[in-house]
Write a protein that holds these residues in place. Structure first.
Motif, PDB file in Angstrom:
ATOM      1  N   VAL A  89       0.643  -1.290   0.035  1.00 45.54           N
ATOM      2  CA  VAL A  89       0.009   0.025  -0.036  1.00 45.54           C
ATOM      3  C   VAL A  89       0.919   1.313  -0.141  1.00 45.54           C
ATOM      4  CG1 VAL A  89      -1.602   1.459   1.283  1.00 45.54           C
ATOM      5  CG2 VAL A  89      -2.055  -1.131   1.142  1.00 45.54           C
ATOM      6  N   SER A 114      -5.027  -1.024 -11.139  1.00 45.48           N
ATOM      7  CA  SER A 114      -5.164  -1.801 -10.113  1.00 45.48           C
ATOM      8  C   SER A 114      -3.963  -1.590  -9.100  1.00 45.48           C
ATOM      9  CB  SER A 114      -5.268  -3.472 -10.003  1.00 45.48           C
ATOM     10  OG  SER A 114      -6.756  -3.770 -10.770  1.00 45.48           O
ATOM     11  N   PRO A 116      -2.442  -0.260  -5.551  1.00 45.85           N
ATOM     12  CA  PRO A 116      -2.911  -0.009  -4.283  1.00 45.85           C
ATOM     13  C   PRO A 116      -2.564   1.331  -3.419  1.00 45.85           C
ATOM     14  CG  PRO A 116      -1.023  -1.531  -3.915  1.00 45.85           C
ATOM     15  CD  PRO A 116      -1.277  -1.240  -5.507  1.00 45.85           C
ATOM     16  N   ALA A 174      -7.550  -1.688  -0.120  1.00 42.58           N
ATOM     17  CA  ALA A 174      -6.725  -1.464  -1.108  1.00 42.58           C
ATOM     18  C   ALA A 174      -5.893  -2.744  -1.681  1.00 42.58           C
ATOM     19  CB  ALA A 174      -5.717  -0.376  -0.683  1.00 42.58           C
ATOM     20  N   LEU A 175      -5.658  -3.570  -0.474  1.00 35.89           N
ATOM     21  CA  LEU A 175      -4.775  -4.866  -0.929  1.00 35.89           C
ATOM     22  C   LEU A 175      -5.837  -6.026  -1.215  1.00 35.89           C
ATOM     23  CD1 LEU A 175      -1.981  -4.803   1.620  1.00 35.89           C
ATOM     24  CD2 LEU A 175      -1.793  -4.220  -0.865  1.00 35.89           C
ATOM     25  N   ALA A 177      -7.390  -8.343  -3.739  1.00 32.73           N
ATOM     26  CA  ALA A 177      -7.701  -8.283  -5.219  1.00 32.73           C
ATOM     27  C   ALA A 177      -9.114  -8.242  -5.784  1.00 32.73           C
ATOM     28  CB  ALA A 177      -7.096  -9.902  -5.391  1.00 32.73           C
ATOM     29  N   HIS A 179      -6.240  -5.258  -6.340  1.00 26.49           N
ATOM     30  CA  HIS A 179      -5.713  -4.018  -5.701  1.00 26.49           C
ATOM     31  C   HIS A 179      -6.502  -2.644  -6.391  1.00 26.49           C
ATOM     32  CE1 HIS A 179      -1.844  -6.326  -4.628  1.00 26.49           C
ATOM     33  NE2 HIS A 179      -2.914  -6.778  -3.970  1.00 26.49           N
ATOM     34  N   ARG A 240       0.777  -8.441 -11.253  1.00 25.38           N
ATOM     35  CA  ARG A 240       0.481  -8.075  -9.868  1.00 25.38           C
ATOM     36  C   ARG A 240       0.391  -9.393  -8.852  1.00 25.38           C
ATOM     37  NH1 ARG A 240      -2.749  -4.968 -12.903  1.00 25.38           N
ATOM     38  NH2 ARG A 240      -4.736  -6.147 -12.888  1.00 25.38           N
TER      39      ARG A 240
END
Length: 560
Positions: A89, A114, A116, A174-175, A177, A179, A240
């Motif tokens: 993040v 995507s 974060p 945010a983390l 999936a 992201h 990712r």
């Protein structure tokens, strides 16, 4: 049965003593930075503003490293790159109103790509919220509404005790999936008020894995094992999720050709016998993918660019693995598998049968030969030379960040990224000005290797102020500016569509002299000396600029 949370509820004697005797001189901003540190953050990006000063004051009492940019949108791009490169993040600290709104274009790119990013913005004092007192500087009737259409989730803290939980929830979002960016909002008075709350210590906001359903991977494995002409499209989700190794093993087990999308650059070895590379804007590639009887799409929503401008019409069975459920079957009917790319590829790798096919590599060579012949017929020697020079000068492990410029459009299709997660652009949302500030964020994440930024002169003007940032922090970024006197790609689009370009020609500065005025060394190069000049700049410490005056042309894509 013992649960993890049972253990958390029993503090040690030292923890109790620390909680009962918090240090003096802390405010709500300290709760913000303590929470970030407790969640594992080490670097934050941002730009201070009147309502956010409580957070910035707290930074000097924290262990967090701060990178301050000159424009909020650029700070957002820097955080975006940090998140892409590390998979962690990236906190972004912003002020209210104009400062917050200036970050929206960057957050749109993070959402599309995507990345974060955890944006934490201030708000007017609580007395001005909910229809209360009005007339505050920077005030918006509903600031959250400006972000809600862009970010994954919106979180608010209206009291100091809510701050750690709001930030932890945003961090987890945010983390999770796929992201993406999130927004946290805290009023000015909450940030400024002194606090006697205990120091925030380690927190856990680890998201759950997105695991594929076994009955779906069983069907997918059976389809792929029995396929006569399987093929694979690998998107950014492969990069990712750090699934490039799994992808390679699966492709080799199935003898399935692989094309990587522009967001998935580096997900598959460029020179591998099964590599169709990234020529997605080419009818030969599109025809080949359409002819597959089973097409595995991993970590891609098959959007506009990945589908050759929606001309792609697969005739076989499509299997789509995607962490974003909203993208499953959004453009093509498929066996949709909602899952993290790495977990799904692992499941397939364990269950597919070895598939012998002596013709797969020959088919790939045939497609690439047709693509090469088509490009060779367009008299684009200069463009190919410039791109080859960049590749030769750039160390294999060095990341590169590309603005929306003609050379970047070339790079999407023709640049060998050589390693996963080393080539990034703003192709998710397509905003200008991404390359240089993003490269600064990448350099802040890892100062041990040089970083390349590539811009046109039009895009460069969006972020020229960040030369001051690069110099202030001595970040190892080399900025290649291709100066063609205007918005080159828009010039081409308008001439092709209307026969004449309007509003594309630009007055611009002497980029070499301007860079040197910031204390950043710069050189004007030529196509013949680009490799040498760029390689030299990349080996020198700190920031540098290389200016290439050149008018490049785009290769003609083929949709039909």
């Amino acid at each position: 049965m013992t649960h993890d949370h049972d253990l958390v509820l029993r503090p040690t004697g030292a923890q109790t003593e620390a909680a009962l005797n918090p240090p003096a001189g802390r405010n709500g901003g300290d709760l913000v930075v303590e929470t970030l540190a407790g969640l594992g953050a080490t670097t934050v990006f941002g730009l201070p503003g009147q309502h956010a000063l409580g957070m910035f004051d707290a930074l000097r009492r924290s262990s967090l490293s701060y990178v301050g940019l000159r424009v909020e949108n650029n700070a957002g791009f820097a955080a975006d790159a940090y998140g892409r490169l590390t998979g962690e993040v990236a906190p972004l600290l912003l002020s209210t109103g104009p400062g917050a709104l200036m970050s929206l274009a960057a957050l749109q790119e993070s959402a599309a790509a995507s990345a974060p990013v955890l944006a934490i913005g201030s708000q007017v004092p609580t007395a001005g919220l909910g229809g209360g007192r009005h007339g505050y500087l920077h005030e918006l009737p509903d600031q959250q509404a400006s972000f809600r259409d862009i970010v994954k989730s919106v979180h608010t803290a209206r009291t100091q005790s809510q701050i750690p939980s709001a930030i932890a929830a945003a961090w987890e979002s945010a983390l999770t999936a796929p992201h993406g960016p999130v927004w946290v909002e805290i009023p000015q008075d909450v940030l400024l008020a002194g606090t006697t709350l205990p120091v925030v210590t380690a927190m856990d906001a680890t998201p759950d894995d997105v695991v594929p359903r076994p009955e779906l991977t069983a069907v997918a494995a059976d389809l792929l094992s029995r396929a006569a002409r399987p093929a694979i499209i690998a998107g950014g989700g492969v990069v990712r999720s750090d699934a490039s190794g799994k992808l390679l093993a699966l492709a080799e087990k199935l003898n399935a050709p692989v094309v990587t999308t522009f967001g998935g650059k580096g997900a598959f070895p460029w020179e591998h016998p099964l590599s169709l590379q990234s020529w997605l804007e080419d009818r030969h590639t599109t025809d080949f993918l359409e002819s597959a009887d089973v097409l595995l799409v991993v970590g891609s929503g098959l959007g506009e660019l990945s589908s050759n401008y929606h001309t792609f019409a697969p005739r076989g069975r499509v299997i789509q693995i995607e962490a974003d459920p909203g993208k499953l079957e959004s453009n093509h009917p498929a066996l949709g598998i909602h899952a993290d790319a790495r977990l799904a590829l692992s499941a397939l790798l364990e269950t597919v049968s070895v598939r012998e096919d002596a013709t797969a590599a020959d088919s790939v060579r045939t497609v690439l030969t047709k693509v090469g012949s088509r490009i060779a017929a367009q008299d684009l020697t200069l463009e190919q030379r410039v791109l080859a020079s960049v590749r030769e000068a750039l160390p294999d492990a060095s990341p590169s960040f590309w603005d929306m410029t003609i050379l970047a459009y070339w790079a999407w299709s023709a640049f060998d990224a050589r390693h996963p997660n080393t080539m990034h652009s703003a192709q998710g949302a397509g905003g200008l000005g991404y390359g240089f500030p993003a490269a600064l964020g990448a350099a802040a994440a890892d100062r041990t290797r040089p970083v390349l930024a590539v811009s046109g002169d039009g895009g460069a003007m969006y972020s020229i102020a960040e030369l001051a940032t690069a110099k202030q922090y001595e970040l190892p970024v080399t900025w290649l500016i291709v100066d063609d006197g205007g918005y080159g790609i828009l010039r081409e689009y308008m001439k092709d569509t209307f026969g004449e370009a309007t509003a594309t020609e630009l007055s611009r500065p002497d980029f070499v002299a301007l860079s040197e005025s910031f204390g950043v060394p710069a050189v004007r190069t030529t196509p013949e000396s680009l490799t040498e000049d760029l390689a030299k700049a990349l080996t020198e410490p700190g920031p540098s600029v290389v200016v290439l005056p050149a008018v490049l042309r785009m290769f003609a894509p083929t949709h039909l």
